[in-house]
Design a protein around this motif. Sequence first.
Motif, PDB file in Angstrom:
ATOM      1  N   SER A  69       0.847  -1.187   0.000  1.00 28.44           N
ATOM      2  CA  SER A  69       0.000   0.000   0.000  1.00 28.44           C
ATOM      3  C   SER A  69       0.885   1.241   0.000  1.00 28.44           C
ATOM      4  N   GLN A  70       0.263   2.413  -0.159  1.00 29.90           N
ATOM      5  CA  GLN A  70       1.072   3.621  -0.228  1.00 29.90           C
ATOM      6  C   GLN A  70       0.333   4.834   0.304  1.00 29.90           C
ATOM      7  N   GLU A  71       1.113   5.810   0.704  1.00 21.74           N
ATOM      8  CA  GLU A  71       0.620   7.144   1.002  1.00 21.74           C
ATOM      9  C   GLU A  71       1.295   8.070  -0.010  1.00 21.74           C
ATOM     10  N   VAL A  72       0.540   8.427  -1.041  1.00 25.67           N
ATOM     11  CA  VAL A  72       1.112   9.170  -2.165  1.00 25.67           C
ATOM     12  C   VAL A  72       1.681  10.508  -1.711  1.00 25.67           C
ATOM     13  N   ASP A  73       0.959  11.197  -0.809  1.00 27.60           N
ATOM     14  CA  ASP A  73       1.417  12.525  -0.397  1.00 27.60           C
ATOM     15  C   ASP A  73       2.684  12.461   0.441  1.00 27.60           C
ATOM     16  N   LYS A  74       3.028  11.264   0.934  1.00 27.76           N
ATOM     17  CA  LYS A  74       4.249  11.106   1.722  1.00 27.76           C
ATOM     18  C   LYS A  74       5.327  10.343   0.950  1.00 27.76           C
ATOM     19  N   ASN A  75       5.038   9.979  -0.299  1.00 22.21           N
ATOM     20  CA  ASN A  75       5.992   9.179  -1.094  1.00 22.21           C
ATOM     21  C   ASN A  75       6.470   7.964  -0.293  1.00 22.21           C
ATOM     22  N   THR A  76       5.534   7.302   0.348  1.00 24.66           N
ATOM     23  CA  THR A  76       5.862   6.180   1.227  1.00 24.66           C
ATOM     24  C   THR A  76       5.035   4.959   0.842  1.00 24.66           C
ATOM     25  N   VAL A  77       5.686   3.809   0.817  1.00 22.20           N
ATOM     26  CA  VAL A  77       4.979   2.560   0.580  1.00 22.20           C
ATOM     27  C   VAL A  77       5.193   1.627   1.764  1.00 22.20           C
ATOM     28  N   TYR A  78       4.217   0.754   1.971  1.00 21.45           N
ATOM     29  CA  TYR A  78       4.236  -0.182   3.089  1.00 21.45           C
ATOM     30  C   TYR A  78       4.014  -1.586   2.547  1.00 21.45           C
ATOM     31  N   LEU A  79       4.876  -2.503   2.942  1.00 21.88           N
ATOM     32  CA  LEU A  79       4.734  -3.893   2.542  1.00 21.88           C
ATOM     33  C   LEU A  79       4.370  -4.707   3.781  1.00 21.88           C
ATOM     34  N   LYS A  80       3.117  -5.118   3.851  1.00 19.75           N
ATOM     35  CA  LYS A  80       2.679  -5.976   4.954  1.00 19.75           C
ATOM     36  C   LYS A  80       2.844  -7.411   4.514  1.00 19.75           C
ATOM     37  N   MET A  81       3.645  -8.141   5.263  1.00 18.97           N
ATOM     38  CA  MET A  81       3.960  -9.525   4.924  1.00 18.97           C
ATOM     39  C   MET A  81       3.317 -10.447   5.944  1.00 18.97           C
ATOM     40  N   ASN A  82       2.378 -11.252   5.481  1.00 23.65           N
ATOM     41  CA  ASN A  82       1.648 -12.175   6.342  1.00 23.65           C
ATOM     42  C   ASN A  82       2.035 -13.614   6.031  1.00 23.65           C
ATOM     43  N   ASN A  83       1.767 -14.486   6.993  1.00 19.24           N
ATOM     44  CA  ASN A  83       2.052 -15.915   6.818  1.00 19.24           C
ATOM     45  C   ASN A  83       3.465 -16.118   6.267  1.00 19.24           C
ATOM     46  N   LEU A  84       4.419 -15.490   6.894  1.00 20.80           N
ATOM     47  CA  LEU A  84       5.799 -15.587   6.436  1.00 20.80           C
ATOM     48  C   LEU A  84       6.323 -17.007   6.574  1.00 20.80           C
ATOM     49  N   GLN A  85       7.153 -17.391   5.620  1.00 17.95           N
ATOM     50  CA  GLN A  85       7.733 -18.716   5.592  1.00 17.95           C
ATOM     51  C   GLN A  85       9.261 -18.610   5.535  1.00 17.95           C
ATOM     52  N   PRO A  86       9.970 -19.672   5.904  1.00 21.58           N
ATOM     53  CA  PRO A  86      11.439 -19.613   5.871  1.00 21.58           C
ATOM     54  C   PRO A  86      11.994 -19.196   4.510  1.00 21.58           C
ATOM     55  N   ASP A  87      11.314 -19.550   3.427  1.00 26.68           N
ATOM     56  CA  ASP A  87      11.782 -19.152   2.090  1.00 26.68           C
ATOM     57  C   ASP A  87      11.703 -17.643   1.862  1.00 26.68           C
ATOM     58  N   ASP A  88      11.007 -16.929   2.728  1.00 27.51           N
ATOM     59  CA  ASP A  88      10.938 -15.468   2.614  1.00 27.51           C
ATOM     60  C   ASP A  88      12.146 -14.795   3.250  1.00 27.51           C
ATOM     61  N   THR A  89      12.974 -15.568   3.923  1.00 26.20           N
ATOM     62  CA  THR A  89      14.177 -15.017   4.541  1.00 26.20           C
ATOM     63  C   THR A  89      15.090 -14.420   3.474  1.00 26.20           C
ATOM     64  N   ALA A  90      15.447 -13.158   3.638  1.00 23.31           N
ATOM     65  CA  ALA A  90      16.275 -12.456   2.650  1.00 23.31           C
ATOM     66  C   ALA A  90      16.548 -11.046   3.151  1.00 23.31           C
ATOM     67  N   VAL A  91      17.424 -10.362   2.442  1.00 26.95           N
ATOM     68  CA  VAL A  91      17.556  -8.922   2.629  1.00 26.95           C
ATOM     69  C   VAL A  91      16.605  -8.260   1.637  1.00 26.95           C
ATOM     70  N   TYR A  92      15.767  -7.399   2.146  1.00 24.85           N
ATOM     71  CA  TYR A  92      14.766  -6.731   1.321  1.00 24.85           C
ATOM     72  C   TYR A  92      15.236  -5.316   1.004  1.00 24.85           C
ATOM     73  N   TYR A  93      15.151  -4.962  -0.280  1.00 26.91           N
ATOM     74  CA  TYR A  93      15.596  -3.658  -0.758  1.00 26.91           C
ATOM     75  C   TYR A  93      14.433  -2.910  -1.393  1.00 26.91           C
ATOM     76  N   CYS A  94      14.341  -1.619  -1.095  1.00 25.16           N
ATOM     77  CA  CYS A  94      13.348  -0.764  -1.726  1.00 25.16           C
ATOM     78  C   CYS A  94      13.981  -0.078  -2.929  1.00 25.16           C
ATOM     79  N   ALA A  95      13.224   0.004  -4.006  1.00 23.64           N
ATOM     80  CA  ALA A  95      13.687   0.654  -5.234  1.00 23.64           C
ATOM     81  C   ALA A  95      12.727   1.764  -5.611  1.00 23.64           C
TER      82      ALA A  95
END
Length: 128
Positions: A69-95
Amino acid sequence: VHVAESGGGSVQAGGSLRLSCAASGNTYSTYSMGWFRQTPGKEREGVAAIDNWGTTIYADSVKGRFDLSQEVDKNTVYLKMNNLQPDDTAVYYCAVVDGIPMYWELTFDTLRRDVNAWGQGTQVTVSS
C-alpha cells in the motif's frame, strides 16, 4: 532521490512483519516504488511494486500473503507480509523510479532497469 527503509526483523513461520519505504528528494510527481529481495548467491528478485496511480504487481510466490500500500502525499509505501515462511528469509531492498516515462509499463524488469535509487536493505529472517 533518498530512500529510507524501516521494519524487518525476525519472526517465526506464520508470523507477520511490515516494511516501510519513504522516498525524498523526488523531482517528478510520478513515480514507482517497489521491494526486491536477495539471498546469498542469488539474483535480486522482485517482490511487489506500485506506481503513483495505484497499479500494483506481486511476485507469484507472495500473492495472497503480502500486501503493498502507499501514502502518495508522503511518497511512502508499506509492505505488509503475512504468513511468512522460511523461504521469505532475505535482505529486502526498496527501489524508487523518479518520473515515469510515457508508455512505461510497471514490471519488475522495468523497475530494476530504470531505478534511480535503492535503499540500504533490511533483513527479514523467518524461522521454522
